[in-house]
Structures are given as structure tokens and as C-alpha cells.
Design a protein around this motif. Sequence first.
Motif, PDB file in Angstrom:
ATOM      1  N   ILE A 194     -31.558  15.885  -3.731  1.00 56.46           N
ATOM      2  CA  ILE A 194     -30.528  14.876  -3.489  1.00 56.46           C
ATOM      3  C   ILE A 194     -29.157  15.519  -3.346  1.00 56.46           C
ATOM      4  CG2 ILE A 194     -29.342  12.894  -4.504  1.00 56.46           C
ATOM      5  CD1 ILE A 194     -31.978  11.898  -5.522  1.00 56.46           C
ATOM      6  N   GLU A 195     -28.864  16.520  -4.174  1.00 59.57           N
ATOM      7  CA  GLU A 195     -27.600  17.248  -4.034  1.00 59.57           C
ATOM      8  C   GLU A 195     -27.492  17.875  -2.650  1.00 59.57           C
ATOM      9  OE1 GLU A 195     -27.416  20.044  -7.188  1.00 59.57           O
ATOM     10  OE2 GLU A 195     -26.977  18.548  -8.735  1.00 59.57           O
ATOM     11  N   HIS A 196     -28.582  18.473  -2.212  1.00 58.62           N
ATOM     12  CA  HIS A 196     -28.604  19.120  -0.897  1.00 58.62           C
ATOM     13  C   HIS A 196     -28.397  18.096   0.217  1.00 58.62           C
ATOM     14  CE1 HIS A 196     -29.933  21.748   2.379  1.00 58.62           C
ATOM     15  NE2 HIS A 196     -30.751  20.779   2.752  1.00 58.62           N
ATOM     16  N   PHE A 197     -29.096  16.971   0.136  1.00 58.86           N
ATOM     17  CA  PHE A 197     -28.993  15.974   1.196  1.00 58.86           C
ATOM     18  C   PHE A 197     -27.629  15.293   1.205  1.00 58.86           C
ATOM     19  CE2 PHE A 197     -33.830  15.685   0.971  1.00 58.86           C
ATOM     20  CZ  PHE A 197     -34.005  16.424   2.127  1.00 58.86           C
ATOM     21  N   PHE A 198     -27.018  15.092   0.047  1.00 57.64           N
ATOM     22  CA  PHE A 198     -25.664  14.533   0.021  1.00 57.64           C
ATOM     23  C   PHE A 198     -24.674  15.503   0.657  1.00 57.64           C
ATOM     24  CE2 PHE A 198     -26.540  11.175  -3.307  1.00 57.64           C
ATOM     25  CZ  PHE A 198     -26.055  10.138  -2.533  1.00 57.64           C
ATOM     26  N   GLU A 199     -24.877  16.779   0.442  1.00 57.88           N
ATOM     27  CA  GLU A 199     -24.017  17.781   1.065  1.00 57.88           C
ATOM     28  C   GLU A 199     -24.156  17.732   2.585  1.00 57.88           C
ATOM     29  OE1 GLU A 199     -21.171  20.588   1.458  1.00 57.88           O
ATOM     30  OE2 GLU A 199     -21.767  19.603  -0.421  1.00 57.88           O
ATOM     31  N   MET A 200     -25.395  17.522   3.050  1.00 54.04           N
ATOM     32  CA  MET A 200     -25.629  17.406   4.488  1.00 54.04           C
ATOM     33  C   MET A 200     -24.950  16.156   5.045  1.00 54.04           C
ATOM     34  SD  MET A 200     -27.286  20.102   5.196  1.00 54.04           S
ATOM     35  CE  MET A 200     -27.709  19.732   6.889  1.00 54.04           C
ATOM     36  N   GLN A 201     -24.920  15.075   4.248  1.00 54.14           N
ATOM     37  CA  GLN A 201     -24.265  13.844   4.687  1.00 54.14           C
ATOM     38  C   GLN A 201     -22.765  14.054   4.859  1.00 54.14           C
ATOM     39  OE1 GLN A 201     -27.131  11.814   5.725  1.00 54.14           O
ATOM     40  NE2 GLN A 201     -25.477  10.407   5.354  1.00 54.14           N
ATOM     41  N   ILE A 208     -29.659  11.597   9.378  1.00 55.54           N
ATOM     42  CA  ILE A 208     -30.573  10.774   8.579  1.00 55.54           C
ATOM     43  C   ILE A 208     -30.081  10.714   7.140  1.00 55.54           C
ATOM     44  CG2 ILE A 208     -32.925  10.552   7.695  1.00 55.54           C
ATOM     45  CD1 ILE A 208     -33.868  12.074  10.156  1.00 55.54           C
ATOM     46  N   ASN A 209     -29.964   9.498   6.608  1.00 58.83           N
ATOM     47  CA  ASN A 209     -29.520   9.360   5.221  1.00 58.83           C
ATOM     48  C   ASN A 209     -30.706   9.651   4.306  1.00 58.83           C
ATOM     49  OD1 ASN A 209     -28.636   8.233   2.614  1.00 58.83           O
ATOM     50  ND2 ASN A 209     -26.880   7.516   3.820  1.00 58.83           N
ATOM     51  N   MET A 210     -30.987  10.942   4.123  1.00 59.37           N
ATOM     52  CA  MET A 210     -32.151  11.351   3.358  1.00 59.37           C
ATOM     53  C   MET A 210     -32.092  10.937   1.887  1.00 59.37           C
ATOM     54  SD  MET A 210     -34.573  12.644   5.147  1.00 59.37           S
ATOM     55  CE  MET A 210     -35.534  13.585   3.937  1.00 59.37           C
ATOM     56  N   PRO A 211     -30.919  10.861   1.235  1.00 53.93           N
ATOM     57  CA  PRO A 211     -30.926  10.375  -0.146  1.00 53.93           C
ATOM     58  C   PRO A 211     -31.533   8.979  -0.276  1.00 53.93           C
ATOM     59  CG  PRO A 211     -28.864  11.497   0.280  1.00 53.93           C
ATOM     60  CD  PRO A 211     -29.583  11.390   1.611  1.00 53.93           C
ATOM     61  N   LYS A 212     -31.154   8.075   0.669  1.00 56.12           N
ATOM     62  CA  LYS A 212     -31.717   6.722   0.603  1.00 56.12           C
ATOM     63  C   LYS A 212     -33.196   6.715   0.970  1.00 56.12           C
ATOM     64  CE  LYS A 212     -27.465   4.092   1.478  1.00 56.12           C
ATOM     65  NZ  LYS A 212     -27.367   3.340   0.203  1.00 56.12           N
ATOM     66  N   VAL A 213     -33.577   7.494   1.984  1.00 52.50           N
ATOM     67  CA  VAL A 213     -34.977   7.552   2.395  1.00 52.50           C
ATOM     68  C   VAL A 213     -35.835   8.098   1.256  1.00 52.50           C
ATOM     69  CG1 VAL A 213     -36.611   8.658   3.968  1.00 52.50           C
ATOM     70  CG2 VAL A 213     -34.458   7.769   4.853  1.00 52.50           C
ATOM     71  N   ALA A 290     -39.079  17.029   9.316  1.00 54.13           N
ATOM     72  CA  ALA A 290     -38.402  18.303   9.572  1.00 54.13           C
ATOM     73  C   ALA A 290     -37.273  18.532   8.569  1.00 54.13           C
ATOM     74  CB  ALA A 290     -37.853  18.329  10.998  1.00 54.13           C
ATOM     75  N   ALA A 291     -36.519  17.481   8.242  1.00 52.61           N
ATOM     76  CA  ALA A 291     -35.421  17.614   7.279  1.00 52.61           C
ATOM     77  C   ALA A 291     -35.952  17.988   5.901  1.00 52.61           C
ATOM     78  CB  ALA A 291     -34.636  16.295   7.201  1.00 52.61           C
ATOM     79  N   TRP A 292     -37.076  17.383   5.518  1.00 51.63           N
ATOM     80  CA  TRP A 292     -37.689  17.690   4.220  1.00 51.63           C
ATOM     81  C   TRP A 292     -38.177  19.142   4.176  1.00 51.63           C
ATOM     82  CZ3 TRP A 292     -38.149  15.179  -0.380  1.00 51.63           C
ATOM     83  CH2 TRP A 292     -39.062  15.701  -1.304  1.00 51.63           C
ATOM     84  N   LYS A 360     -25.495   6.114  -7.214  1.00 49.77           N
ATOM     85  CA  LYS A 360     -24.822   6.869  -6.160  1.00 49.77           C
ATOM     86  C   LYS A 360     -25.580   6.737  -4.842  1.00 49.77           C
ATOM     87  CE  LYS A 360     -22.853  11.376  -5.012  1.00 49.77           C
ATOM     88  NZ  LYS A 360     -22.590  12.769  -5.464  1.00 49.77           N
ATOM     89  N   VAL A 361     -26.910   6.784  -4.911  1.00 48.24           N
ATOM     90  CA  VAL A 361     -27.717   6.634  -3.698  1.00 48.24           C
ATOM     91  C   VAL A 361     -27.586   5.216  -3.153  1.00 48.24           C
ATOM     92  CG1 VAL A 361     -30.071   6.583  -2.805  1.00 48.24           C
ATOM     93  CG2 VAL A 361     -29.364   8.436  -4.316  1.00 48.24           C
ATOM     94  N   ARG A 362     -27.698   4.241  -4.034  1.00 43.27           N
ATOM     95  CA  ARG A 362     -27.615   2.830  -3.605  1.00 43.27           C
ATOM     96  C   ARG A 362     -26.275   2.529  -2.951  1.00 43.27           C
ATOM     97  NH1 ARG A 362     -26.879  -1.075  -8.404  1.00 43.27           N
ATOM     98  NH2 ARG A 362     -24.868   0.005  -8.217  1.00 43.27           N
ATOM     99  N   ASP A 363     -25.190   3.019  -3.523  1.00 42.58           N
ATOM    100  CA  ASP A 363     -23.852   2.669  -3.056  1.00 42.58           C
ATOM    101  C   ASP A 363     -23.328   3.585  -1.956  1.00 42.58           C
ATOM    102  OD1 ASP A 363     -23.951   0.717  -4.999  1.00 42.58           O
ATOM    103  OD2 ASP A 363     -22.871   1.922  -6.493  1.00 42.58           O
TER     104      ASP A 363
END
Length: 378
Positions: A194-201, A208-213, A290-292, A360-363
Motif C-alpha cells: 500500500i505504501e508503494h502504491f500510494f507513492e505511485m499515485q 490505476i488506484n491500486m490501494p483501493k483495488v 502487471a502492476a502487482w 486512508k484508502v477509503r478517503d
Amino acid sequence: MATIRARKRADGTIGYTVQIRINRDKELVYQESQTFARKQAAQAWAKRRETELAEPGAIERATRTGHTVREMITRYMLERAKVEPMGKTKKATLLAIAASYLGDIVDSAVSSQVLVDYALWRMGPEGGAVQPQTAGNDLAHLGSVLSIARPAWGYEVSPHAMTDARTVLKKLGYKMKSRERDRRPAMEELDKYIEHFFEMQKRRPSSINMPKVLAFALFSTRRQEEITRICWADLDEERQAVKVRDMKNPGQKIGNDVWCHLPDEAWAILQSMPREREEIFPYNSDSISAAWTRASKFLEIDDLRFHDLRHEGISRLFEMDWDIPRVSSVSGHRDWNSLRRYTHLRGRGDQYKGWKWFCKVRDAPVVLGEGGLLSCGP
């Protein structure tokens, strides 16, 4: 008489070619040849084939134009494509079989011996040294082709060849079925993702909003492909449920629409998505995969698949003391034996209660990009 010659293939492996030639009144009336990965299999086939050809009418039957395994696979893939897209793994496996020496074997020659020899070849160094489970998957996918080749297209395929081959391999001690997977993510691993995907966001807000997915997959227990197919029109707000279209099922896929309850956490994440598209998560399934994969490699997290989030979500519900009917109302499973494969308990209670990432993911805001969007059916 049959002759056997060892020949080096283009890929450097050795193949054993059996050639049978039959003369009558000094004239050649019949000939055929087959290539095998093992000399013992070639010898066994030659002996059996000579015996078969000695029977009355055998030459006449043998002179019919046969259809190769490659032709059967090609026709099967074309017919399937008219109904539904074929899975990547199955498609790649069938194409590999068609490209192998097995692809040249004609329908009438596909026996249990030929199939056993192919499985042993696959498990040997020349065939890739795959695990028995992988060879078993090869046979399973090929079995789908052979099972309809005779009744649908009139090909001369033995109806018992695959069953007998599996029986032989089992008697020989090979475990051809995949072992049940029990991998669940650790909290530390989810933190890293999640830290990694938020950094990508932060770098690419419209990606792709991977944290929400990720969180939705975990709390809803939905499969990757199912997530990208869910539409706003598929929600039942009163029941807090979603219609999962074409849910994976061994006996049925297309048209297998199932209503599944969404736990509160999954419902909250779903409702946080913008209503700008028909699809709730308007992303391409392959892009999520692919992102995963990229994240797993970057974070050096081994042997954790996106699908393991489904294992995690189902196991979590049982740890929260949900009973089987209630869990299956979320997962969509029809029987306990199937559901059991996804259940690997670590203790009691909800380890995600008060999870630091949930709010944090929800909001988190969502910016939808263009391209790669799917469309919902009627």
C-alpha cells in the motif's frame, strides 16, 4: 516391418521416429511414421501398431486422412473464441502443446501410451523439467480438446485415452493435481504494497488506484477479473450486494451471474469510487496484474499473488466466526469443499479491526484516466 531411427530435432533434443512400411505383391500399400521422445515408447507403439494393422480392414481404415492434435487444438480455440475469451494460461498451454512433437500426432494415434509419454517428456529435461502438477495441467487442458473432438467433429480419438493416461501416471506415483495453496499475506507485506502504491499515485494520479483495488479485493474476496467487470448498475443498495457477472465455475462460466454480499469495508471502498463510468473499477485486468507483479519484484516479496487476497479475505471471515453459509454469501462458493480450499486460519478475531490503512484508502481521491475500459452487458 517397423524401423526406429534416432534423430536430432532443431531444438537439440533427440526424437525417435518409427516408420512402418507394408508391401503387398511387392507394392507399397501403406506407410506411416510417428516420433516419440523416448525410445521405449517408440518400441511399444511400433509393436502395438503392427498388431493393429494385421487385422482385416485395418489398412483401409488407416489410409483415411487423419487430423493432427495441432488441427484439433486450432479448431477448438476458434470455436471457443465464438463464445468467450480463453484464459491466458490455457491458451498458452494449448499453443505450446500444438507446437511440440505431440502436435504432429494424428487423432487415431492418440493413445494413453502417447499421452503418458508426453507427460513424462514434459517432466524430463528435454521437455522443460516441469513439475508433475504442470504436466497434469497440460493434460487437463488437452483433455478439454479431446473430450469434444469425437462427438463434435467426428475425429477418431479414443474416449478412454486421457482417463487411462491419468490412471497410469497416478499408479506410477506422480501427483498430477496442483497442491492446495495456503499463502496469505502478512500485515508487513500489505503495508509495503500500500505504501508503494500510494507513492505511485503521487507520481501518476490517473494511474490505476491500486490501494483501493487491493483493499476491495481483500474485503470483498472478489477475483481480479470480477472486480473490473462490476458496474454501478450491478449494485443492490438495499441488500448491500453486487451481481458478479460470469463468475468462475468449473461447470459454467458464461451466464453464471451470482449475487454476493459485500462486507461493510468492501461496501465503503466501493462507494468511494467516482460515478464517472459504467464500471466501478474501470481498469484493465491485465494492467492490474502487471502492476502487482512489478510491485512484488520491486518490494522483493516472493510467492504472493493477487489472487491470494481472496484467500486472505475468506480466511478473515472465518476467523471472525462467520459460519459457512454467511461466508459463501460473500465468496460465491456453492459447496464447502470448494470453500475449504480458500480457508487457512491463523487464529480468532478480526486482525483488520482498526487497520491503519483503511480510512486512508477509503478517503483517497480517485482520478480516472482514459483507455482500457471494459463495458457492461445488459
